[in-house]
Write an enzyme that holds these catalytic residues in place. Structure first.
Site, PDB file in Angstrom:
ATOM      1  CG  HIS A  66      -1.901   1.172   1.348  1.00 53.84           C
ATOM      2  ND1 HIS A  66      -2.147   1.793   2.400  1.00 53.84           N
ATOM      3  CD2 HIS A  66      -2.893   1.566   0.409  1.00 53.84           C
ATOM      4  CE1 HIS A  66      -2.732   2.871   2.313  1.00 53.84           C
ATOM      5  NE2 HIS A  66      -3.366   2.848   0.956  1.00 53.84           N
ATOM      6  CD  GLU A  69      -2.522   2.628  -3.920  1.00 53.65           C
ATOM      7  OE1 GLU A  69      -2.897   3.895  -4.011  1.00 53.65           O
ATOM      8  OE2 GLU A  69      -3.057   1.823  -3.208  1.00 53.65           O
TER       9      GLU A  69
END
Length: 442
Positions: A66, A69
């Site tokens: 995450h 990203e």
């Protein structure tokens, strides 16, 4: 019949659906490209998928997928973070990304004339992001705020706790996608860069696109931009193998107990948020269409049993529904309700009874008709959106490994019988393993 999507035929090119103009190619470097050309629109949705998610992290680096990203939006060798944001804003487009348990997904939606801009920006992010330490320090704080926001939402933290308990505490699949404040706070820049080097490769990349576009022209653009970013794209390279085959559906129907001791999370709220359920079906299980019909009848809308019997007839809850989820080798099913503390045990008893009654007597004909209409209608309406169709192509490639037309999918849903639903309901009613309560003590 569904069409298998091979990974071992270099340079293969398949027409998956001539009528829908869906095509799949294996490109140099092992890149996979799936497109659906639709000349009735003047836009295109483009997605870049990588089969890496939170389940691929070590416990010490939980949340790194995450974090990565987020960092891909913070600047490349050619663009600042502002440049990336402005590139889509100034053409009226949109872009974003999603980190899930089993994949990461970057996407954009633009006018068809602006497809080259979208491809250029997204490939630049994928191949050339700086992943600088100073960007990590800033974005770490943003992500910690995101985690704090989720922790303030009782339904959010309740679902994450429920999923962890059903799938398995301490397992990679059971961990939260975003990690924890502790693991995110401890991440170093080199941890994130090592995660990038391991998983962001051409043989893992899947590109899907739907709209007013040409397959061959898009393939050329993608390959040119990836090569400019420094990725090696040898002819004849094959895609990386998918996840190992699932070991089979987790056993259900053997864990029924008269009472479940709830996993309680104390919160200063006006309601108790209850999650009740157990193991369900993996994403590719043949019974997944039966599960969808069952969930629709049980708690999928305003005419469902849970809504009608718990909210409309008794007024015991405002929000009440059922749900299911599937991953490569595991799944879950559950029911949710939020009610005032004094009503909690009555609501829990009713949740269990509604599923048990569906298993004893099966659905009525009108319930089957409504459920089948709801599912097939939602599918058809969703596919009027190029973004939904683009997402369907990504799921086809990464999850199922075979293509089925919309008509074939609707046919499988329509073939679900009342007996199928009753048998699965009976199995699930004997499979409760987990109850999570969030709220004040009763």
């Amino acid at each position: 019949m569904p069409l298998d999507l091979p990974l071992d035929v270099p340079g293969s090119d398949l027409i998956l659906d001539p009528e829908a103009r869906i095509r799949r190619s294996l490109l140099p470097g092992g890149v996979r490209l799936l497109t659906e050309t639709d000349r009735s629109v003047r836009s295109a949705s483009i997605g870049f998928w990588l089969p890496v998610g939170s389940r691929d992290e070590t416990p010490q680096h939980a949340g790194s997928t995450h974090v990565l990203e987020h960092l891909l939006f913070k600047g490349t060798a050619r663009r600042s973070a502002m440049d990336i944001a402005a590139a889509f804003d100034e053409v009226g487009g949109e872009s974003n990304a999603v980190t899930a348990k089993e994949h990461t997904f970057y996407y954009g939606r633009v006018r068809s004339t602006d497809v080259p801009i979208a491809v250029d920006v997204l490939t630049d992010m994928l191949t050339s992001s700086r992943l600088a330490d100073e960007a990590l320090e800033t974005e770490r704080e943003v992500i910690l705020e995101e985690l704090a926001m989720a922790a303030d939402d009782p339904s959010d933290i309740g679902y994450e706790t429920f999923l962890e308990q059903v799938i398995g505490p301490g397992t990679a699949l059971g961990r939260p996608v975003g990690g924890t404040a502790e693991t995110v706070g401890a991440l170093h820049g080199e941890d994130v860069r090592a995660h990038y080097r391991t998983h962001y490769r051409p043989d893992s990349l899947v590109v899907t696109a739907v709209g007013d576009l040409d397959h061959d022209e898009l393939a050329r653009m993608v390959l040119e931009r990836l090569a400019e970013g420094g990725w090696e794209l040898p002819d004849g390279a094959l895609p990386a193998p998918g996840r190992a085959p699932a070991p089979g559906r987790r056993e259900t129907g053997t864990s029924a107990v008269a009472e479940l001791v709830p996993h309680r999370l104390g919160r200063d709220t006006e309601q108790v948020h209850v999650y009740l359920g157990g193991p369900g079906l993996p994403a590719t299980d043949p019974q997944r269409h039966v599960m969808n019909v069952l969930m629709s009848i049980l708690g999928g809308g305003m005419s469902s049993r849970l809504f009608q019997h718990i909210r409309e007839e008794r007024g015991l809850a405002y929000s009440v529904y059922s749900f299911s989820g599937g991953y490569r080798e595991a799944g879950l099913f559950g029911m949710y309700a939020a009610c005032r503390p004094a009503r909690t045990e009555e609501v829990v008893a009713l949740l269990r009874e509604e599923l048990a009654e569906l298993g004893r007597s099966g659905p009525a004909p009108e319930e089957m008709r409504r459920a089948l209409g709801q599912i097939t209608g939602s599918l058809a309406l969703g596919l009027e959106d190029t973004s939904s169709r683009m997402g369907r192509l990504g799921s086809t490639e990464l999850i199922h490994g075979r293509y089925a037309s919309v008509d074939e999918t609707i046919g499988r849903i329509a073939a679900v019988s009342a007996q199928d639903v009753q048998e699965l309901a009976r199995t699930l009613a004997g499979s409760f393993t987990t109850r999570v309560d969030i709220g004040p003590a009763v």
